[in-house]
Write a protein that holds these residues in place. Structure first.
Motif, mmCIF file in Angstrom:
data_model
loop_
_atom_site.group_PDB
_atom_site.id
_atom_site.type_symbol
_atom_site.label_atom_id
_atom_site.label_comp_id
_atom_site.label_asym_id
_atom_site.label_seq_id
_atom_site.Cartn_x
_atom_site.Cartn_y
_atom_site.Cartn_z
ATOM 1 N N VAL A 51 0.843 -1.199 0.000
ATOM 2 C CA VAL A 51 0.000 0.000 0.000
ATOM 3 C C VAL A 51 0.881 1.252 0.000
ATOM 4 N N ILE A 52 1.935 1.241 0.815
ATOM 5 C CA ILE A 52 2.847 2.382 0.872
ATOM 6 C C ILE A 52 3.535 2.579 -0.472
ATOM 7 N N LYS A 53 3.939 1.483 -1.083
ATOM 8 C CA LYS A 53 4.593 1.563 -2.391
ATOM 9 C C LYS A 53 3.640 2.153 -3.429
ATOM 10 N N GLU A 54 2.385 1.749 -3.366
ATOM 11 C CA GLU A 54 1.380 2.268 -4.285
ATOM 12 C C GLU A 54 1.173 3.770 -4.080
ATOM 13 N N ILE A 55 1.151 4.202 -2.828
ATOM 14 C CA ILE A 55 1.020 5.634 -2.525
ATOM 15 C C ILE A 55 2.207 6.398 -3.107
ATOM 16 N N ASN A 56 3.400 5.847 -2.939
ATOM 17 C CA ASN A 56 4.595 6.492 -3.471
ATOM 18 C C ASN A 56 4.546 6.588 -4.995
ATOM 19 N N GLN A 57 4.082 5.523 -5.655
ATOM 20 C CA GLN A 57 4.001 5.526 -7.114
ATOM 21 C C GLN A 57 2.984 6.532 -7.610
ATOM 22 N N GLN A 58 1.853 6.617 -6.925
ATOM 23 C CA GLN A 58 0.833 7.574 -7.336
ATOM 24 C C GLN A 58 1.358 8.997 -7.215
ATOM 25 N N ALA A 59 2.120 9.259 -6.155
ATOM 26 C CA ALA A 59 2.667 10.602 -5.966
ATOM 27 C C ALA A 59 3.725 10.915 -7.008
ATOM 28 N N SER A 60 4.516 9.912 -7.399
ATOM 29 C CA SER A 60 5.566 10.174 -8.385
ATOM 30 C C SER A 60 4.997 10.294 -9.792
ATOM 31 N N GLN A 61 3.824 9.728 -10.010
ATOM 32 C CA GLN A 61 3.210 9.814 -11.334
ATOM 33 C C GLN A 61 2.465 11.127 -11.539
ATOM 34 N N ALA A 62 2.217 11.851 -10.434
ATOM 35 C CA ALA A 62 1.551 13.140 -10.568
ATOM 36 C C ALA A 62 2.474 14.084 -11.320
ATOM 37 N N LEU A 63 1.907 14.880 -12.183
ATOM 38 C CA LEU A 63 2.720 15.778 -12.989
ATOM 39 C C LEU A 63 3.123 17.008 -12.176
ATOM 40 N N PRO A 64 4.412 17.148 -11.861
ATOM 41 C CA PRO A 64 4.826 18.314 -11.093
ATOM 42 C C PRO A 64 4.783 19.599 -11.914
#
Length: 129
Positions: A51-64
């Motif tokens: 779940v933590i890994k998924e949260i991290n991936q979702q945050a990194s996929q957000a367009l900065p």
């Protein structure tokens, strides 16, 4: 993954993790039970890690880079565009930390219960010697 249900499951497993030093065969059986409980706890911890890994991936996929900062770059406002991108990255990082926090606390709780089980196993080992 429901955090409340997971926390309840961990608490139930913690209550089942007991040791009574009565006779060697019983103690050996109790150690096996503690090992089984620890395996279950480690499986829960793996789920939490996913779940933590998924949260991290979702945050990194957000367009900065937002469209605004891209537009500002095109019109020569690079300094302001950089500030917009930086604030966007900070907001994403803050959100990621807030989303992960309950799962991190749950992992710490599991680690404490696992340590408790190891202490019980050491007591049993000393008794069996």
């Amino acid at each position: 993954m429901n955090l409340q249900e997971t926390q309840l499951e961990i608490a139930q497993l913690q209550q089942q993790m007991t040791l009574t030093l009565d006779n060697p065969p019983s103690v050996k059986l109790q150690v096996k039970n503690i090992n089984f409980i620890q395996k279950q706890l480690r499986a829960i911890k793996k789920e939490l890690n996913l779940v933590i890994k998924e949260i991290n991936q979702q945050a990194s996929q957000a367009l900065p880079d937002s469209m605004i900062s891209l537009g500002l770059d095109l019109f020569g406002q690079r300094k302001f565009a950089g500030q917009v991108r930086q604030s966007t990255r900070r907001a994403i990082q803050s959100e990621k930390i807030n989303l992960r926090q309950p799962y991190m606390e749950m992992k710490d709780y599991i680690d404490q219960v696992l340590l408790e089980g190891d202490k019980l196993k050491l007591q049993a080992e000393q008794y069996l010697l």
